[in-house]
Write a protein that holds these residues in place. Sequence first.
Motif, short mmCIF file in Angstrom:
data_model
loop_
_atom_site.label_atom_id
_atom_site.label_comp_id
_atom_site.label_asym_id
_atom_site.label_seq_id
_atom_site.Cartn_x
_atom_site.Cartn_y
_atom_site.Cartn_z
N ILE A 423 -6.89 2.20 -11.84
CA ILE A 423 -6.26 1.07 -12.55
C ILE A 423 -7.19 0.55 -13.65
O ILE A 423 -8.39 0.37 -13.44
CB ILE A 423 -5.88 -0.06 -11.56
CG1 ILE A 423 -4.78 0.43 -10.62
CG2 ILE A 423 -5.40 -1.32 -12.30
CD1 ILE A 423 -4.32 -0.57 -9.59
N GLY A 424 -6.60 0.40 -14.83
CA GLY A 424 -7.37 -0.13 -15.97
C GLY A 424 -8.05 0.95 -16.78
O GLY A 424 -8.51 0.70 -17.89
N LYS A 425 -8.11 2.17 -16.24
CA LYS A 425 -8.77 3.27 -16.97
C LYS A 425 -7.75 4.04 -17.81
O LYS A 425 -6.56 4.03 -17.50
CB LYS A 425 -9.46 4.22 -16.00
CG LYS A 425 -10.64 3.57 -15.29
CD LYS A 425 -11.30 4.57 -14.37
CE LYS A 425 -12.40 3.88 -13.57
NZ LYS A 425 -12.78 4.64 -12.39
N VAL A 426 -8.26 4.74 -18.82
CA VAL A 426 -7.38 5.51 -19.70
C VAL A 426 -7.62 7.00 -19.45
O VAL A 426 -8.77 7.45 -19.39
CB VAL A 426 -7.66 5.18 -21.19
CG1 VAL A 426 -6.81 6.05 -22.10
CG2 VAL A 426 -7.40 3.72 -21.45
N PHE A 427 -6.54 7.74 -19.28
CA PHE A 427 -6.64 9.18 -19.02
C PHE A 427 -5.77 9.97 -19.98
O PHE A 427 -4.66 9.54 -20.29
CB PHE A 427 -6.14 9.49 -17.59
CG PHE A 427 -6.93 8.84 -16.51
CD1 PHE A 427 -8.06 9.45 -15.99
CD2 PHE A 427 -6.55 7.60 -16.01
CE1 PHE A 427 -8.80 8.85 -14.99
CE2 PHE A 427 -7.28 6.98 -15.01
CZ PHE A 427 -8.41 7.61 -14.49
N ASP A 468 -0.58 0.36 -12.77
CA ASP A 468 -0.13 0.08 -11.42
C ASP A 468 -0.10 1.40 -10.65
O ASP A 468 0.19 2.44 -11.24
CB ASP A 468 1.29 -0.52 -11.50
CG ASP A 468 1.77 -0.99 -10.14
OD1 ASP A 468 0.92 -1.19 -9.26
OD2 ASP A 468 3.00 -1.14 -9.97
N VAL A 469 -0.38 1.38 -9.38
CA VAL A 469 -0.36 2.65 -8.63
C VAL A 469 0.35 2.51 -7.29
O VAL A 469 0.39 1.44 -6.69
CB VAL A 469 -1.79 3.20 -8.37
CG1 VAL A 469 -2.50 3.49 -9.66
CG2 VAL A 469 -2.61 2.27 -7.49
N LYS A 470 0.91 3.64 -6.85
CA LYS A 470 1.45 3.76 -5.49
C LYS A 470 0.72 4.95 -4.86
O LYS A 470 -0.15 5.54 -5.49
CB LYS A 470 2.96 4.05 -5.55
CG LYS A 470 3.77 2.93 -6.20
CD LYS A 470 4.18 1.91 -5.15
CE LYS A 470 5.13 0.85 -5.64
NZ LYS A 470 4.64 -0.03 -6.69
N THR A 471 1.13 5.37 -3.66
CA THR A 471 0.43 6.48 -3.01
C THR A 471 0.72 7.80 -3.74
O THR A 471 -0.16 8.64 -3.89
CB THR A 471 0.86 6.59 -1.53
OG1 THR A 471 0.71 5.32 -0.94
CG2 THR A 471 0.01 7.60 -0.78
N PHE A 472 1.98 7.98 -4.19
CA PHE A 472 2.34 9.28 -4.75
C PHE A 472 2.46 9.33 -6.26
O PHE A 472 2.73 10.37 -6.82
CB PHE A 472 3.64 9.79 -4.11
CG PHE A 472 3.51 9.95 -2.63
CD1 PHE A 472 2.72 10.96 -2.11
CD2 PHE A 472 4.13 9.07 -1.76
CE1 PHE A 472 2.57 11.10 -0.74
CE2 PHE A 472 3.99 9.21 -0.39
CZ PHE A 472 3.21 10.22 0.12
N HIS A 473 2.34 8.17 -6.93
CA HIS A 473 2.37 8.20 -8.39
C HIS A 473 1.69 6.96 -8.97
O HIS A 473 1.38 6.01 -8.24
CB HIS A 473 3.80 8.33 -8.91
CG HIS A 473 4.62 7.10 -8.71
ND1 HIS A 473 5.46 6.94 -7.65
CD2 HIS A 473 4.72 5.96 -9.42
CE1 HIS A 473 6.05 5.77 -7.72
NE2 HIS A 473 5.61 5.14 -8.79
N MET A 474 1.48 7.03 -10.27
CA MET A 474 0.86 5.88 -10.95
C MET A 474 1.78 5.48 -12.10
O MET A 474 2.61 6.27 -12.55
CB MET A 474 -0.51 6.27 -11.51
CG MET A 474 -1.38 7.05 -10.54
SD MET A 474 -3.14 7.01 -10.88
CE MET A 474 -3.22 8.02 -12.35
#
Length: 489
Positions: A423-427, A468-474
Amino acid sequence: IFNLESWRKMSRIKTDIVTDIRLDSDKIIELKNNNEQFLIAKGRRKTYHILTYGCQMNEHDSEKISGMLTSIGYVETEDEKKADLVIFNTCLIRENAELKVFGKLGEVKGLKRKNPNLLVAVCGCMMQREEIREKVQKKFSFVDIIFGTNTIHELPMLIYNVEINKRKSVDIVDNTELIYEDMPKMRKFKHKALVNITYGCNNFCTYCVVPYVRGREKSRDPEDIIQEIKLLAEDGCKEVTLLGQNVNSYGNNLESEFTFAQLLYAVNEIEGIERIRFMTSHPKDLTEDLIKAIKECDKVCNHLHLPVQAGSNDVLKRMNRKYTKEHYLNLVEKLKEAVPDIAVTTDIIVGFPGETEEDFSETIEMVEKVEYDSAFTFLYSVREGTKAALMEDQVPDEVKHERFNRLLDVLYPIVLKKNQDCIGKVFPVLVETAEDDELTGRTEHFKLVHFKGSKDLIGEIVNVKVTDVKTFHMKGEIKKYGDTPLLKG
Ligand code: 5AD
Ligand code: SF4
């Protein structure tokens, strides 16, 4: 364009073009002409629909099947009910994969009754087993064509046999030294591609049916692989996934020495390719050289899928995995030292014969220690013909399920935590699909990200900030260069 001459039949001894292909070519041209006649008469092309079960190896085989069918005048349809040809590309790895195919074959029986001209073909791993072929022939006698994993290239001839000679056709080769190069392929995606590097498996993990159905391990020549990837790059492909049951042992049976690490360096040089992935790595063959290559090749993604299967040395031994938990943990440590932000994912089997409560707790311990970014978890499934099927102390189903749930209770919070760290990082994210203005892509770590954007971005690598993130996706939002310091995956 269908070019039979380009179907070089080659082996390690490099036999020249085999003559039976030339003999076949007249028949295939006849078949193609018939399909053109069909178009003129009916105002539409013949359609096919492929049902693909199982792994990426099968997915890629289906791309080859699509390529061949296209070259003889078929077009794909999404709707199996409208198809002139339905193909089942089957999987045998676990019992539920097998049951799914039988269930679906039952459904297609109804279609065939309504449309007697419908052709039904069954191929893939299940067809490599004689007893399953016999079951299909007996119980689903409407099936017209059966072929295996080593005879995909024969499909046009098999269709010819059914359509012109009016004969049901079966074509299976158990084990082969031959590799068919340059088969036509219809890739599912333009921007990413699967590329075979080895076929078959020599490891004989005691639970696994693959070595029995896909035969002995064979490596493609590096020049053939490089050439294929160069052509892909010219065609706009940005990401390749090198495929093999055990990519780490790539090159073992080549005439001249060429290792998987060397192959990575070579693919890394190919202009236009921006990401390199590979599947699957076997821990017993993960060398220091390979870890170095993963570190040094800038295009190799910071992600390693390293199946552990179990955490107890006793179970690993009975699985014939040929490594210990200490060796595995040491590898992960070395990897993380070399590539600090590498994502590690795995496969885990729960309830292998003889697995005790203590053995299982070592699997849990392994998950906690490695902190996997994600894992495929499987209930052990008895596969006829494997050594494990004959082992005593099969674990009762209730115990397997109970352990499986306990494993997920430990695994999922770890996976979620790993995602939360993003969270907060750029990829950089390779955009793969779009639904309205919702795009989906993957980070180098192989994490799935959803974000808003134009569908013109499909196939592009964009910078996405994770919100925002969940277990299987962001979830995230697109960032332009300069907005935020760019982190490399
Ligand atoms: N039962 C359960 N899982 C299996 N796998 C392979 N064979 C079996 C089996 N008999 C799993 C392994 C392998 C993955 C592709 O499938 O974890 O890595
Ligand atoms: Fe099966 Fe083991 Fe070969 Fe993988 S390495 S395909 S699990 S036998």
